[in-house]
Design a protein around this motif. Sequence first.
Motif, PDB file in Angstrom:
ATOM      1  N   THR A   1      65.488  26.741  31.773  1.00  0.00           N
ATOM      2  CA  THR A   1      64.647  27.226  30.675  1.00  0.00           C
ATOM      3  C   THR A   1      65.506  27.757  29.533  1.00  0.00           C
ATOM      4  O   THR A   1      65.274  27.437  28.361  1.00  0.00           O
ATOM      5  CB  THR A   1      63.701  28.342  31.164  1.00  0.00           C
ATOM      6  OG1 THR A   1      62.804  27.798  32.133  1.00  0.00           O
ATOM      7  CG2 THR A   1      62.893  28.923  30.014  1.00  0.00           C
TER       8      THR A   1
ATOM      9  N   PHE B   1      56.946  27.191  26.952  1.00  0.00           N
ATOM     10  CA  PHE B   1      56.661  25.783  27.255  1.00  0.00           C
ATOM     11  C   PHE B   1      57.427  25.314  28.482  1.00  0.00           C
ATOM     12  O   PHE B   1      56.854  24.727  29.411  1.00  0.00           O
ATOM     13  CB  PHE B   1      57.016  24.908  26.048  1.00  0.00           C
ATOM     14  CG  PHE B   1      56.859  23.433  26.299  1.00  0.00           C
ATOM     15  CD1 PHE B   1      55.599  22.848  26.319  1.00  0.00           C
ATOM     16  CD2 PHE B   1      57.973  22.634  26.546  1.00  0.00           C
ATOM     17  CE1 PHE B   1      55.453  21.491  26.565  1.00  0.00           C
ATOM     18  CE2 PHE B   1      57.830  21.276  26.784  1.00  0.00           C
ATOM     19  CZ  PHE B   1      56.568  20.703  26.797  1.00  0.00           C
ATOM     20  N   PHE B   2      58.752  25.577  28.527  1.00  0.00           N
ATOM     21  CA  PHE B   2      59.566  25.108  29.644  1.00  0.00           C
ATOM     22  C   PHE B   2      59.189  25.794  30.961  1.00  0.00           C
ATOM     23  O   PHE B   2      59.187  25.164  32.014  1.00  0.00           O
ATOM     24  CB  PHE B   2      61.052  25.342  29.346  1.00  0.00           C
ATOM     25  CG  PHE B   2      61.635  24.366  28.360  1.00  0.00           C
ATOM     26  CD1 PHE B   2      61.619  23.006  28.611  1.00  0.00           C
ATOM     27  CD2 PHE B   2      62.197  24.812  27.179  1.00  0.00           C
ATOM     28  CE1 PHE B   2      62.147  22.097  27.701  1.00  0.00           C
ATOM     29  CE2 PHE B   2      62.736  23.914  26.261  1.00  0.00           C
ATOM     30  CZ  PHE B   2      62.705  22.557  26.520  1.00  0.00           C
TER      31      PHE B   2
ATOM     32  N   VAL C   1      66.666  23.755  21.731  1.00  0.00           N
ATOM     33  CA  VAL C   1      65.579  23.573  20.765  1.00  0.00           C
ATOM     34  C   VAL C   1      65.673  24.613  19.652  1.00  0.00           C
ATOM     35  O   VAL C   1      65.572  24.303  18.460  1.00  0.00           O
ATOM     36  CB  VAL C   1      64.203  23.670  21.473  1.00  0.00           C
ATOM     37  CG1 VAL C   1      63.068  23.667  20.455  1.00  0.00           C
ATOM     38  CG2 VAL C   1      64.029  22.514  22.449  1.00  0.00           C
ATOM     39  N   SER C   2      65.885  25.859  20.059  1.00  0.00           N
ATOM     40  CA  SER C   2      65.958  26.954  19.104  1.00  0.00           C
ATOM     41  C   SER C   2      67.140  26.788  18.154  1.00  0.00           C
ATOM     42  O   SER C   2      67.030  27.025  16.950  1.00  0.00           O
ATOM     43  CB  SER C   2      66.079  28.281  19.858  1.00  0.00           C
ATOM     44  OG  SER C   2      66.181  29.356  18.956  1.00  0.00           O
TER      45      SER C   2
ATOM     46  N   SER D   1      60.906  29.889  17.686  1.00  0.00           N
ATOM     47  CA  SER D   1      60.973  28.664  18.483  1.00  0.00           C
ATOM     48  C   SER D   1      61.537  28.939  19.877  1.00  0.00           C
ATOM     49  O   SER D   1      61.163  28.266  20.838  1.00  0.00           O
ATOM     50  CB  SER D   1      61.811  27.600  17.771  1.00  0.00           C
ATOM     51  OG  SER D   1      63.153  28.021  17.629  1.00  0.00           O
ATOM     52  N   TYR D   2      62.432  29.942  19.997  1.00  0.00           N
ATOM     53  CA  TYR D   2      62.989  30.249  21.316  1.00  0.00           C
ATOM     54  C   TYR D   2      61.893  30.775  22.250  1.00  0.00           C
ATOM     55  O   TYR D   2      61.732  30.290  23.368  1.00  0.00           O
ATOM     56  CB  TYR D   2      64.117  31.273  21.200  1.00  0.00           C
ATOM     57  CG  TYR D   2      64.752  31.595  22.543  1.00  0.00           C
ATOM     58  CD1 TYR D   2      65.718  30.750  23.083  1.00  0.00           C
ATOM     59  CD2 TYR D   2      64.362  32.704  23.279  1.00  0.00           C
ATOM     60  CE1 TYR D   2      66.285  31.012  24.316  1.00  0.00           C
ATOM     61  CE2 TYR D   2      64.928  32.970  24.512  1.00  0.00           C
ATOM     62  CZ  TYR D   2      65.892  32.125  25.021  1.00  0.00           C
ATOM     63  OH  TYR D   2      66.428  32.388  26.258  1.00  0.00           O
TER      64      TYR D   2
ATOM     65  N   ALA E   1      65.555  25.936  25.989  1.00  0.00           N
ATOM     66  CA  ALA E   1      65.040  26.722  24.871  1.00  0.00           C
ATOM     67  C   ALA E   1      66.120  27.002  23.835  1.00  0.00           C
ATOM     68  O   ALA E   1      65.860  26.989  22.627  1.00  0.00           O
ATOM     69  CB  ALA E   1      64.451  28.042  25.384  1.00  0.00           C
TER      70      ALA E   1
ATOM     71  N   GLN F   1      58.702  30.411  21.968  1.00  0.00           N
ATOM     72  CA  GLN F   1      57.725  29.358  22.190  1.00  0.00           C
ATOM     73  C   GLN F   1      58.256  28.332  23.182  1.00  0.00           C
ATOM     74  O   GLN F   1      57.525  27.856  24.059  1.00  0.00           O
ATOM     75  CB  GLN F   1      57.377  28.673  20.861  1.00  0.00           C
ATOM     76  CG  GLN F   1      56.061  27.902  20.865  1.00  0.00           C
ATOM     77  CD  GLN F   1      54.851  28.828  20.875  1.00  0.00           C
ATOM     78  OE1 GLN F   1      54.962  29.993  20.540  1.00  0.00           O
ATOM     79  NE2 GLN F   1      53.705  28.316  21.278  1.00  0.00           N
ATOM     80  N   SER F   2      59.548  28.007  23.081  1.00  0.00           N
ATOM     81  CA  SER F   2      60.158  27.030  23.987  1.00  0.00           C
ATOM     82  C   SER F   2      60.248  27.572  25.405  1.00  0.00           C
ATOM     83  O   SER F   2      60.034  26.837  26.377  1.00  0.00           O
ATOM     84  CB  SER F   2      61.561  26.651  23.490  1.00  0.00           C
ATOM     85  OG  SER F   2      61.511  26.063  22.212  1.00  0.00           O
TER      86      SER F   2
END
Length: 329
Positions: free
Chosen positions: A206, A194-195, A213-214, A187-188, A210, A190-191
């Motif tokens: 970022t 995205f950011f 979220v992560s 998820s990190y 991230a 991927q985030s």
Amino acid sequence: MGEEKPKSAGVWPTVKPFVNGGASGMLATCVIQPVDMIKVRIQLGQGSAADVTKTMFKNEGLGAFYKGLSAGLLRQATYTTARLGSFKILTSKAIEANDGKPLPLYQKALCGLTAGAIGASVGSPADLALVRMQADATLPLAQRRNYTNAFHALYRISADEGVLALWKGAGPTVVRAMALNMGMLASYDQSVEFFKDNLGFGEGATVLGASSVSGFFAAACSLPFDYVKTQIQKMQPDAQGKYPYTGSLDCAMKTLKSGGPLKFYTGFPVYCVRIAPHVMVLSLSHTHTQDKQEICKILCLIFFVGGYILQMTWICLNQLTKFQKTIGL
């Protein structure tokens, strides 16, 4: 002219991801150890975060928040070194196989699962020592193990219970690490994409976004396994020599029966606070330790994050100390 640069040879290119991973994990542990200590005490039924903080400071002093730090550092030196090092190698190999294109989420998740299992298998003994040292003060005086440091704990465990006892709770430890890595590392990355690519955020925003979220996904995925792991690793036999749980599955079923599914998420807010800054510090230091020009910036950020996390705790503890001196305690 037209000649290709020779590829870097030697041991360092292979060892580098492991060294950076271990160093970044140890830096992050120094920052987050008090929060991890509170998290373990909450899981052992010592009360809310405020109650645990107040009781620990009153009964054990400020140093109690860093109890087990030697085991925490040893855990990072083994677990995180293997975990981040293997994750870096696995993702590099996967990107090569993907012709240099960014990896899809499921491939990142698979790399995270594999790296987590490898790291947990290597770091399980240090993790066992860490949990026991953190939980020791919650036991009756006659049952306390009184380990002086991580190496003393490992020696005593192997001498008193056998070498294989060092891997007690290794099952949930491995599953927890796999779940945490799948949630955190995948998820990190991927985030970050995205950011940075979709929203156009700068580096600082970022990393902050991230990491948040992560940290949430890592906590949500891994906390149930972390709860079971803590119960298994700290348990002691009763007067008849019987343990409260026969294994991880028995622990999970008894917990589910007595407290329901939400029991596994005891201390979730504190766990999120523990994971998200850890991800931030770890990712910052792991990403940039290879760039000498960024060292000063990273150290400043690490101290800033650490100060932010501990600021409220420190203020409360400082006020408690003044109050206790005022009333003559």
